[in-house]
Design a protein around this motif. Structure first.
Motif, short mmCIF file in Angstrom:
data_model
loop_
_atom_site.label_atom_id
_atom_site.label_comp_id
_atom_site.label_asym_id
_atom_site.label_seq_id
_atom_site.Cartn_x
_atom_site.Cartn_y
_atom_site.Cartn_z
N LYS A 60 0.81 -1.22 0.00
CA LYS A 60 0.00 0.00 0.00
C LYS A 60 0.84 1.27 0.00
O LYS A 60 0.61 2.18 -0.79
CB LYS A 60 -0.92 -0.01 1.23
N GLU A 64 2.18 0.61 -4.22
CA GLU A 64 1.02 1.28 -4.81
C GLU A 64 1.24 2.79 -4.92
O GLU A 64 0.96 3.39 -5.96
CB GLU A 64 -0.25 1.00 -4.00
N LYS A 76 -5.42 1.21 -8.54
CA LYS A 76 -5.30 0.36 -7.37
C LYS A 76 -4.30 -0.76 -7.66
O LYS A 76 -4.22 -1.24 -8.79
CB LYS A 76 -6.66 -0.24 -7.03
N VAL A 77 -3.58 -1.19 -6.62
CA VAL A 77 -2.67 -2.33 -6.73
C VAL A 77 -3.13 -3.38 -5.74
O VAL A 77 -3.29 -3.09 -4.55
CB VAL A 77 -1.21 -1.92 -6.44
#
Length: 85
Positions: A60, A64, A76-77
């Motif tokens: 995150k 990301e 988004k990842v």
């Protein structure tokens, strides 16, 4: 149908992942590109990263964040967990 822009975005994603990879390898892990579709990048952690309790934080706040800064098309990842067959 996938267009030229899609493939260009995938190439940019892979390029950015290559820049992230050395730090993960240094810690005994790695990252693998799985898929990119509709603004969602899917990756898989390998090695120590696959079992690390803090991998969601790395995903995150490092991966990301960096990918989204460089490639605004990525919204988004997500992590795809390795399945054992």
């Amino acid at each position: 149908m996938l267009n030229k822009e899609h493939y260009e975005t995938v190439d940019k994603i892979k390029f950015e992942l290559e820049k992230i990879r050395p730090k993960l390898i240094e810690d005994g892990g790695n990252i693998e590109f799985i898929n990119y579709k509709d603004g969602i990048l899917k990756v898989r952690f390998l090695g120590e990263c696959a079992h690390c309790e803090l991998s969601h934080i790395t995903l995150k706040y490092a991966i990301e964040k960096k990918i989204k800064e460089k490639i605004p098309e990525v919204e988004k990842v997500l992590e795809v967990k390795m399945s054992i067959v």
